[in-house]
Design an enzyme around this catalytic site. Structure first.
Site, short mmCIF file in Angstrom:
data_model
loop_
_atom_site.label_atom_id
_atom_site.label_comp_id
_atom_site.label_asym_id
_atom_site.label_seq_id
_atom_site.Cartn_x
_atom_site.Cartn_y
_atom_site.Cartn_z
N VAL A 1 -25.18 -11.50 16.54
CA VAL A 1 -24.48 -11.79 15.32
C VAL A 1 -25.16 -12.57 14.58
CG1 VAL A 1 -22.33 -12.53 14.00
CG2 VAL A 1 -22.39 -11.69 16.40
N CYS A 2 -25.88 -11.73 13.42
CA CYS A 2 -26.78 -12.66 12.43
C CYS A 2 -26.29 -12.88 11.31
CB CYS A 2 -27.95 -11.38 12.00
SG CYS A 2 -29.14 -12.07 11.24
#
Length: 197
Positions: free
Chosen positions: A42-43
């Protein structure tokens, strides 16, 4: 992302709250958003997986798990994921951005449908009943939305301008939907969803 389910594992490292939580997204190998990688990463600046500054970064004194969840819900799973791509936010309101945002959103919708199929086939352990009940209740709405798209209408974009609401979806989306809808009907029927025949 309408009617979709998205599963995230949050783990608190030993150094929490000095370090942010670690978040893993169950992607099934699909990248339906620039911030959600096929690998499950998850960026987000808040998680230290993307550059940021100031309040965008994790602060042991002020950041929280709620902030992480709300960021995923509000900043990642939004109506126009195209603008989540690094550097694309500058294209909001510009012709190039508008031209590229719709096909990007159409693809995100298709990947959301494929995610639904994966979840119904292999729900995360402990969530089998929850997944089944979610899609049992919402299957007919998913198919209704697909049918609206198949007829060439734009649906579900509360942020669309009046002119973009009148713009039909692409022929490519209709073709892709024609291929995925039979699998959705079969999966919804198998779990006993109402109105999916």
């Amino acid at each position: 992302y309408n009617h979709g389910l998205f599963f995230f594992d949050l783990q608190l490292p030993p150094s929490y709250p000095v370090a942010p939580p670690q978040v893993y997204y169950h992607s099934f190998g699909l990248r339906l958003n620039p911030n959600l990688y096929e690998s499950g990463t998850v960026c987000l600046s808040l998680l230290g997986t993307f550059d940021g500054e100031g309040t965008e970064l994790w602060s042991p004194a002020t950041s929280s798990l709620l902030q992480v969840v709300v960021s995923i819900q509000g900043l990642v799973l939004n109506a126009q994921p195209y603008y989540n791509e690094a550097g694309y936010k500058a294209l909001v309101g510009k012709r190039e951005g508008h031209r590229n945002a719709l096909p990007y959103s159409e693809n995100a919708y298709l990947l959301t449908l494929r995610t639904m199929l994966h979840l119904m086939r292999r729900p995360p352990q402990g969530f089998e009943k929850f997944v089944k009940e979610h899609f049992r209740c919402r299957g007919r709405f998913v198919l209704r939305t697909c049918n609206t798209w198949l007829q060439g209408c734009v649906v579900g974009d509360a942020h669309a301008t009046e002119s973009s609401r009148e713009q039909p979806c692409s022929a490519g989306l209709r073709l892709a939907l024609a291929n995925v809808v039979p699998s959705l009907i079969a999966a919804f029927t198998e779990i006993g969803a109402e109105g999916c025949d």
